[in-house]
Design an enzyme around this catalytic site. Structure first.
Site, short mmCIF file in Angstrom:
data_model
loop_
_atom_site.label_atom_id
_atom_site.label_comp_id
_atom_site.label_asym_id
_atom_site.label_seq_id
_atom_site.Cartn_x
_atom_site.Cartn_y
_atom_site.Cartn_z
N LYS A 17 1.09 -1.07 0.59
CA LYS A 17 0.20 0.25 0.26
C LYS A 17 0.99 1.40 0.44
O LYS A 17 0.86 2.24 -0.75
CB LYS A 17 -0.97 -0.07 1.05
CG LYS A 17 -1.88 -1.13 1.15
CD LYS A 17 -2.70 -0.96 2.86
CE LYS A 17 -2.37 -0.69 4.33
NZ LYS A 17 -0.93 -2.33 4.68
N ARG A 92 -9.33 1.63 9.01
CA ARG A 92 -8.86 0.42 8.61
C ARG A 92 -9.85 -0.23 9.78
O ARG A 92 -9.59 -1.54 10.57
CB ARG A 92 -7.43 0.38 10.00
CG ARG A 92 -6.80 -0.67 9.50
CD ARG A 92 -5.16 0.39 10.62
NE ARG A 92 -3.99 -0.30 10.37
CZ ARG A 92 -2.92 -0.44 9.37
NH1 ARG A 92 -3.26 1.30 8.44
NH2 ARG A 92 -2.27 -0.86 9.12
N ARG A 131 11.95 -5.74 4.31
CA ARG A 131 11.98 -4.02 4.37
C ARG A 131 12.78 -3.75 4.72
O ARG A 131 12.81 -3.90 5.63
CB ARG A 131 10.24 -3.92 4.67
CG ARG A 131 9.63 -2.91 5.05
CD ARG A 131 8.57 -1.85 4.90
NE ARG A 131 8.17 -2.28 6.12
CZ ARG A 131 7.07 -2.60 5.89
NH1 ARG A 131 5.76 -1.93 5.80
NH2 ARG A 131 6.45 -2.92 7.40
N ARG A 163 11.23 -1.82 10.53
CA ARG A 163 11.29 -1.35 11.92
C ARG A 163 10.73 -2.43 12.45
O ARG A 163 10.72 -3.73 12.46
CB ARG A 163 9.86 -1.21 10.42
CG ARG A 163 9.48 0.33 10.66
CD ARG A 163 7.80 -0.12 8.88
NE ARG A 163 6.34 -0.43 9.98
CZ ARG A 163 5.81 -0.84 9.52
NH1 ARG A 163 5.91 0.41 8.05
NH2 ARG A 163 4.90 -0.73 9.77
N ARG A 174 0.24 -8.48 13.37
CA ARG A 174 -0.58 -7.57 12.44
C ARG A 174 -1.99 -8.65 11.12
O ARG A 174 -2.66 -7.63 11.03
CB ARG A 174 0.31 -7.15 12.14
CG ARG A 174 1.03 -6.20 13.17
CD ARG A 174 2.13 -5.59 11.94
NE ARG A 174 2.78 -4.69 11.01
CZ ARG A 174 2.80 -4.88 10.54
NH1 ARG A 174 4.54 -4.99 10.41
NH2 ARG A 174 2.57 -4.12 9.34
P1 AP5 Z 1 4.37 -1.72 1.29
O1 AP5 Z 1 4.96 -1.34 0.60
O2 AP5 Z 1 5.17 -1.36 3.21
O3 AP5 Z 1 3.84 -2.63 2.15
P2 AP5 Z 1 2.33 -2.05 2.95
O4 AP5 Z 1 1.35 -2.44 2.75
O5 AP5 Z 1 1.96 -0.59 2.76
O6 AP5 Z 1 2.96 -2.42 4.38
P3 AP5 Z 1 2.43 -1.90 6.33
O7 AP5 Z 1 3.31 -2.61 7.01
O8 AP5 Z 1 3.29 -0.43 6.03
O9 AP5 Z 1 1.01 -1.65 6.81
P4 AP5 Z 1 0.58 -1.82 7.58
O10 AP5 Z 1 -0.91 -1.16 7.22
O11 AP5 Z 1 0.79 -2.94 8.92
O12 AP5 Z 1 1.51 -0.43 8.08
P5 AP5 Z 1 0.80 1.01 8.97
O13 AP5 Z 1 2.87 1.65 7.92
O14 AP5 Z 1 -0.09 1.59 8.33
O15 AP5 Z 1 5.36 -3.09 0.84
C1 AP5 Z 1 5.85 -3.80 1.99
C2 AP5 Z 1 7.10 -4.41 1.57
O16 AP5 Z 1 7.35 -5.35 0.12
C3 AP5 Z 1 8.55 -3.42 1.30
O17 AP5 Z 1 9.74 -3.36 1.19
C4 AP5 Z 1 8.63 -3.75 -0.26
O18 AP5 Z 1 9.77 -2.22 -0.85
C5 AP5 Z 1 7.91 -4.76 -0.97
N1 AP5 Z 1 6.97 -4.04 -2.54
C6 AP5 Z 1 6.30 -3.12 -2.01
N2 AP5 Z 1 5.33 -3.95 -3.19
C7 AP5 Z 1 5.67 -4.94 -4.30
C8 AP5 Z 1 6.15 -5.79 -5.18
N3 AP5 Z 1 4.59 -5.42 -6.05
N4 AP5 Z 1 6.33 -7.14 -5.01
C9 AP5 Z 1 7.75 -7.16 -4.36
N5 AP5 Z 1 8.13 -6.61 -3.17
C10 AP5 Z 1 7.14 -5.65 -3.14
O19 AP5 Z 1 0.59 0.38 10.65
C11 AP5 Z 1 2.07 0.37 11.59
C12 AP5 Z 1 0.44 0.30 12.90
O20 AP5 Z 1 0.48 2.19 13.18
C13 AP5 Z 1 -0.18 -0.80 12.84
O21 AP5 Z 1 0.16 -2.27 12.97
C14 AP5 Z 1 -1.37 0.10 13.93
O22 AP5 Z 1 -0.80 -0.36 14.84
C15 AP5 Z 1 -1.13 1.29 13.36
N6 AP5 Z 1 -2.12 2.20 12.87
C16 AP5 Z 1 -1.33 2.75 11.42
N7 AP5 Z 1 -2.68 3.31 11.15
C17 AP5 Z 1 -3.54 2.85 11.92
C18 AP5 Z 1 -5.41 3.09 11.73
N8 AP5 Z 1 -5.65 3.95 10.56
N9 AP5 Z 1 -6.05 2.82 13.11
C19 AP5 Z 1 -5.62 1.92 14.68
N10 AP5 Z 1 -4.42 2.17 14.15
C20 AP5 Z 1 -2.92 2.16 12.89
#
Ligand code: AP5
Length: 219
Positions: A17, A92, A131, A163, A174
């Protein structure tokens, strides 16, 4: 009349994402609003919000809805969001989705399209464990999107890091939290007719092409 363009990137942790939201925001000239990045910024700046968020993030749990919604409302009210935003990691939960609908409605707008990036669990674990992040939020992968020099950011030369919540046990939790609390939003947005399924197992460039088509067809 809806003038601003709001796009919600939906999908499990590690689906890509953030990678896609950044590219899309740049392509469309919109702001990328990532709740994960906003919490991490607060963490680095040692704000009260950051300290609170950390207790949930380190366990792979969601930060409470009221706190998260307030943060997003504040972010979307800034002038740089006038033309819309690419939302990443928000909403979410069903309560967050309702809050977003209400907020955008009060601004005379609505979510236009929801690219839902689908990736099976085994690939998610591999993506997250490989990552590498830069302090300014750029995202790499040791195998799929490597920096030119190992562990060094291509743009500013700073040291990359992993991370805390990308440890295998936290990643698995997660994914459980996603299936329990976020997956219901697939049906929510599908019923509204704005969900578009994207095969997230393709290359980063091919996923991006599919997302661009989805956005063009919705606009
Ligand atoms: P990446 O693009 O980083 O994936 P992502 O879907 O963004 O993954 P996240 O882990 O950032 O999502 P998340 O929703 O768990 O975390 P967030 O920061 O929002 O890609 C992943 C890897 O794959 C990278 O290395 C990339 O290079 C590689 N890649 C990408 N596309 C690829 C492809 N097509 N082929 C091969 N490789 C590829 O949230 C973190 C925490 O914050 C949550 O757990 C929660 O505690 C809190 N939080 C955040 N938002 C909320 C909310 N709305 N409500 C409550 N808590 C929240």
């Amino acid at each position: 009349m809806i003038t601003a363009l709001y796009i919600v990137m939906l999908g499990p942790p590690g689906a890509g994402k953030g990678t896609q939201a950044k590219k899309l925001a740049q392509e469309l000239g919109l702001v990328h609003v990532s709740t994960g990045d906003l919490f991490r910024e607060n963490l680095v700046n040692e704000t009260e919000l950051g300290k609170l968020a950390q207790t949930f993030m380190n366990k792979g749990e969601l930060v409470p809805d009221d706190v998260t919604v307030r943060m997003v409302e504040e972010r979307l009210s800034r002038p740089d969001c006038e033309k819309g935003a690419v939302l990443d990691g928000f909403p979410r939960t069903p309560a967050q989705a309702k809050a977003l609908d209400d907020l955008l409605q009060s601004m005379g707008s609505a979510v236009k399209v929801v690219p839902y990036v689908k990736v099976p669990d085994d690939i998610l674990v591999e993506r997250l464990s490989g990552r590498w992040m830069s302090q300014s939020g750029r995202v790499y992968h040791e195998k799929y999107n490597p920096p030119i020099v190992k562990w060094i950011d291509d743009i500013d030369g700073s040291q990359l890091y992993q991370r805390d919540d990308d440890k295998p046990e936290t990643v698995c939790h997660r994914i459980v939290v996603y299936n329990d609390q976020t997956a219901p939003l697939i049906a929510y947005f599908r019923e509204k007719g704005i969900l578009v399924e994207i095969d997230g197992t393709q290359s980063i460039d091919d996923v991006f092409e599919d997302i661009k088509v989805a956005v063009e067809e919705a606009s």
